[in-house]
Design a protein around this motif. Structure first.
Motif, PDB file in Angstrom:
ATOM      1  N   CYS A 128      16.897  19.685  68.295  1.00 29.47           N
ATOM      2  CA  CYS A 128      16.241  18.388  68.534  1.00 29.47           C
ATOM      3  C   CYS A 128      16.364  17.416  67.366  1.00 29.47           C
TER       4      CYS A 128
ATOM      5  N   MET B 133      10.003  30.585  72.958  1.00 30.05           N
ATOM      6  CA  MET B 133       9.368  29.645  72.031  1.00 30.05           C
ATOM      7  C   MET B 133       7.949  30.071  71.708  1.00 30.05           C
TER       8      MET B 133
ATOM      9  N   ASN C 118      10.535  16.109  77.022  1.00 24.53           N
ATOM     10  CA  ASN C 118      11.287  16.361  75.793  1.00 24.53           C
ATOM     11  C   ASN C 118      12.784  16.449  76.138  1.00 24.53           C
TER      12      ASN C 118
ATOM     13  N   ARG D 229      -2.209  18.842  77.565  1.00 24.91           N
ATOM     14  CA  ARG D 229      -1.575  19.590  76.463  1.00 24.91           C
ATOM     15  C   ARG D 229      -0.362  18.891  75.898  1.00 24.91           C
TER      16      ARG D 229
ATOM     17  N   GLY E 121       5.128  28.256  70.950  1.00 21.14           N
ATOM     18  CA  GLY E 121       4.739  26.847  71.025  1.00 21.14           C
ATOM     19  C   GLY E 121       3.775  26.427  69.932  1.00 21.14           C
ATOM     20  N   ARG E 122       2.802  27.283  69.655  1.00 23.14           N
ATOM     21  CA  ARG E 122       1.799  26.918  68.635  1.00 23.14           C
ATOM     22  C   ARG E 122       2.418  26.777  67.261  1.00 23.14           C
TER      23      ARG E 122
ATOM     24  N   ALA F 143       8.446  15.194  71.823  1.00 18.25           N
ATOM     25  CA  ALA F 143       8.276  16.550  72.350  1.00 18.25           C
ATOM     26  C   ALA F 143       6.907  16.708  72.995  1.00 18.25           C
ATOM     27  N   ASN F 144       5.914  16.115  72.359  1.00 18.48           N
ATOM     28  CA  ASN F 144       4.539  16.316  72.815  1.00 18.48           C
ATOM     29  C   ASN F 144       3.704  15.181  72.228  1.00 18.48           C
TER      30      ASN F 144
ATOM     31  N   HIS G  45      10.696  12.268  67.370  1.00 16.89           N
ATOM     32  CA  HIS G  45      11.149  13.130  68.464  1.00 16.89           C
ATOM     33  C   HIS G  45      10.022  13.248  69.490  1.00 16.89           C
TER      34      HIS G  45
ATOM     35  N   TRP H 176      -3.272  20.275  83.269  1.00 22.79           N
ATOM     36  CA  TRP H 176      -2.877  21.074  82.089  1.00 22.79           C
ATOM     37  C   TRP H 176      -1.728  20.385  81.363  1.00 22.79           C
TER      38      TRP H 176
ATOM     39  N   ARG I 119       0.671  15.078  71.581  1.00 15.96           N
ATOM     40  CA  ARG I 119      -0.283  15.553  70.559  1.00 15.96           C
ATOM     41  C   ARG I 119       0.411  15.741  69.209  1.00 15.96           C
TER      42      ARG I 119
ATOM     43  N   ARG J 136       6.294  29.153  83.093  1.00 16.68           N
ATOM     44  CA  ARG J 136       5.684  27.818  83.020  1.00 16.68           C
ATOM     45  C   ARG J 136       5.586  27.293  81.587  1.00 16.68           C
TER      46      ARG J 136
ATOM     47  N   THR K 144       0.718  26.097  87.553  1.00 15.20           N
ATOM     48  CA  THR K 144       0.418  25.095  86.529  1.00 15.20           C
ATOM     49  C   THR K 144      -0.315  23.948  87.211  1.00 15.20           C
TER      50      THR K 144
HETATM   51  O1  UT7 Z   1      11.605  20.151  70.627  1.00 13.23           O
HETATM   52  C1  UT7 Z   1      10.743  21.168  70.197  1.00 13.23           C
HETATM   53  C2  UT7 Z   1      10.350  21.952  71.402  1.00 13.23           C
HETATM   54  N1  UT7 Z   1       9.084  22.581  71.408  1.00 13.23           N
HETATM   55  C3  UT7 Z   1       7.889  21.953  71.314  1.00 13.23           C
HETATM   56  O2  UT7 Z   1       7.743  20.808  71.076  1.00 13.23           O
HETATM   57  C4  UT7 Z   1       6.665  22.815  71.574  1.00 13.23           C
HETATM   58  C5  UT7 Z   1       5.507  22.530  70.663  1.00 13.23           C
HETATM   59  N2  UT7 Z   1       4.302  23.165  71.177  1.00 13.23           N
HETATM   60  C6  UT7 Z   1       3.604  22.635  72.183  1.00 13.23           C
HETATM   61  O3  UT7 Z   1       3.915  21.554  72.638  1.00 13.23           O
HETATM   62  C7  UT7 Z   1       2.383  23.386  72.695  1.00 13.23           C
HETATM   63  O4  UT7 Z   1       2.181  24.537  71.894  1.00 13.23           O
HETATM   64  C8  UT7 Z   1       2.524  23.795  74.186  1.00 13.23           C
HETATM   65  C9  UT7 Z   1       2.415  22.573  75.052  1.00 13.23           C
HETATM   66  C10 UT7 Z   1       3.861  24.489  74.422  1.00 13.23           C
HETATM   67  C11 UT7 Z   1       1.395  24.753  74.567  1.00 13.23           C
HETATM   68  O5  UT7 Z   1       0.136  24.166  74.285  1.00 13.23           O
HETATM   69  P1  UT7 Z   1      -0.992  25.035  73.576  1.00 13.23           P
HETATM   70  O6  UT7 Z   1      -2.178  24.187  73.497  1.00 13.23           O
HETATM   71  O7  UT7 Z   1      -0.419  25.557  72.296  1.00 13.23           O
HETATM   72  O8  UT7 Z   1      -1.247  26.183  74.626  1.00 13.23           O
HETATM   73  P2  UT7 Z   1      -1.069  27.767  74.475  1.00 13.23           P
HETATM   74  O9  UT7 Z   1       0.380  28.134  74.377  1.00 13.23           O
HETATM   75  O10 UT7 Z   1      -1.989  28.269  73.415  1.00 13.23           O
HETATM   76  O11 UT7 Z   1      -1.595  28.256  75.893  1.00 13.23           O
HETATM   77  C12 UT7 Z   1      -2.944  28.040  76.295  1.00 13.23           C
HETATM   78  C13 UT7 Z   1      -3.110  28.597  77.696  1.00 13.23           C
HETATM   79  C14 UT7 Z   1      -2.605  30.022  77.852  1.00 13.23           C
HETATM   80  O12 UT7 Z   1      -3.515  30.701  78.726  1.00 13.23           O
HETATM   81  P3  UT7 Z   1      -4.653  31.661  78.126  1.00 13.23           P
HETATM   82  O13 UT7 Z   1      -3.929  32.718  77.350  1.00 13.23           O
HETATM   83  O14 UT7 Z   1      -5.523  30.784  77.280  1.00 13.23           O
HETATM   84  O15 UT7 Z   1      -5.319  32.149  79.372  1.00 13.23           O
HETATM   85  C15 UT7 Z   1      -1.278  29.871  78.522  1.00 13.23           C
HETATM   86  O16 UT7 Z   1      -0.921  31.005  79.316  1.00 13.23           O
HETATM   87  O17 UT7 Z   1      -2.367  27.823  78.634  1.00 13.23           O
HETATM   88  C16 UT7 Z   1      -1.547  28.680  79.435  1.00 13.23           C
HETATM   89  N3  UT7 Z   1      -0.338  27.963  79.821  1.00 13.23           N
HETATM   90  C17 UT7 Z   1      -0.264  27.173  80.909  1.00 13.23           C
HETATM   91  N4  UT7 Z   1      -1.170  26.882  81.871  1.00 13.23           N
HETATM   92  C18 UT7 Z   1      -0.789  26.035  82.840  1.00 13.23           C
HETATM   93  C19 UT7 Z   1       0.860  27.906  79.164  1.00 13.23           C
HETATM   94  N5  UT7 Z   1       1.702  27.103  79.832  1.00 13.23           N
HETATM   95  C20 UT7 Z   1       1.035  26.634  80.911  1.00 13.23           C
HETATM   96  C21 UT7 Z   1       1.366  25.766  81.960  1.00 13.23           C
HETATM   97  N6  UT7 Z   1       0.438  25.481  82.892  1.00 13.23           N
HETATM   98  N7  UT7 Z   1       2.587  25.167  82.044  1.00 13.23           N
END
Ligand code: UT7
Length: 316
Positions: free
Chosen positions: A108, A206, A273, A34, A208-209, A245-246, A243, A30, A248, A147, A26
């Motif tokens: 949460c 999870m 979070n 994000r 995430g999206r 969490a993020n 809350h 990133w 964004r 990650r 990671t």
């Molecule tokens: O209390 C509630 C708890 N949950 C939440 O709040 C989660 C809500 N969701 C989110 O915050 C976001 O969806 C995340 C931060 C979890 C992820 O962000 P995203 O913009 O939706 O990314 P993604 O899951 O679509 O992943 C994009 C890319 C992927 O790679 P490829 O497939 O594009 O090559 C992932 O494998 O980012 C990769 N990735 C990472 N890269 C570096 C996923 N986690 C990581 C990481 N470091 N930690």
């Protein structure tokens, strides 16, 4: 209901994004872009119970009350290393209270649900002073080989002491049974009759999206209808305590509702979070920085596994 004292406690260990690059592929870039997260606090040699006790004692001290003055303790807690007794029972004895207490497990959104429950206890005269606590250790839900989730969380505890007043203007709660988007399975003791493989444990899973999408749409519409029904506009609200969490997600809700960035304070950058503890931790920081004044209108809104959301409107 009104808040007469707040307190919080965080682990001492500060973990930066760069430190996480030791464990998986990671990057600081990133994680920051994000999520907005720069650091988080993670429990090491202290325990979650110790944090919960410290947060509760700080809230008591701020309220000027003694533990014996409490009529109830309600604690939001998803996970700790006791399945039972409840976290609130352990805190009760440690702070010297003798009142009844119980835990709720609504992930949460738990602190908002606990506050709403507290208001009904106060309104019906079943209690006059309640300690509402959230204590969470989400870094122990994650699979640290992954990650996707491990970078998001931090640990912490926070509390508010509430008493009756006409300052509580209501809440909106939404539960949509969408249990696959965010879950963790805990191991049960095997019996001689177990069907093999049926009760497997599993760390956090999870989508995430999907959580992101549901969080922004559900919290935004819930807060909108809460304000509409109470006859208030976004500009009437001093703070939307969301809350954490993020960043964004917070920006998404801000974009939907409008208002100015100062109305949407954040701690997610430094604490990550912290599950249901994130709202009362932020509340405590605002109170201790003298940013909230008596009479200010505040909204609290949380979302999480279930899928569950809860939003409330009250005067501080
Ligand atoms: O209390 C509630 C708890 N949950 C939440 O709040 C989660 C809500 N969701 C989110 O915050 C976001 O969806 C995340 C931060 C979890 C992820 O962000 P995203 O913009 O939706 O990314 P993604 O899951 O679509 O992943 C994009 C890319 C992927 O790679 P490829 O497939 O594009 O090559 C992932 O494998 O980012 C990769 N990735 C990472 N890269 C570096 C996923 N986690 C990581 C990481 N470091 N930690």
């Amino acid at each position: 209901m009104k808040i007469i004292g707040t307190g919080s406690a965080l682990p001492k260990k500060v973990v930066t994004n760069d430190m996480l690059t030791e464990f998986f592929d990671t990057s600081d870039e990133w994680i920051r872009t994000r999520t907005g997260i720069e650091t988080r606090r993670i429990i090491t040699d202290e325990s979650l119970l110790e944090l919960a006790i410290t947060a509760s004692n700080r809230a008591l001290e701020a309220s000027g009350l003694k533990a014996q003055d409490l009529d109830y303790i309600i604690c939001s807690n998803v996970n700790n290393n006791y399945v039972y007794p409840s976290m609130s029972c352990m805190v009760q004895g440690a702070i010297g209270a003798t009142c009844p207490c119980f835990d709720i497990r609504i992930a949460c959104a738990g602190f908002v649900y606990a506050m709403d429950l507290a208001d009904s206890f106060l309104k019906t005269g079943r209690a006059t002073r309640i300690l509402v606590l959230a204590a969470e250790e989400p870094t122990r839900f994650c699979n640290w080989a992954q990650r996707e989730t491990s970078v998001l969380f931090g640990d912490g505890a926070a509390a508010a002491i509430v008493e009756d007043s006409d300052g509580y203007m209501g809440a909106r709660m939404t539960t949509t049974s969408n249990t696959e988007v965010l879950f963790q399975r805990k191991r049960l003791e095997p019996t001689p009759f177990e069907v093999e493989g049926k009760y497997l444990d599993h760390p956090m899973v999870m989508n995430g999206r999907e959580v992101f999408r549901m969080a922004v749409s559900s919290c935004s519409s819930e807060i909108s209808s809460l304000l509409n029904d109470a006859g208030y506009k976004v500009e009437d609200i001093k703070f939307f305590i969301l809350h954490q969490a993020n960043l964004r997600i917070i920006k998404g809700i801000e974009q939907y509702l409008g208002g100015i960035p100062e109305q949407y304070p954040t701690t997610v950058q430094k604490y990550g979070n912290t599950s249901s503890a994130s709202i009362p931790i932020l509340l405590d920081e605002l109170v201790r920085a003298n940013k909230i004044e008596r009479g200010d209108l505040i909204v609290m809104s949380g979302f999480g596994s279930g899928f569950t959301t809860g939003s409330l409107l009250m005067r501080y």
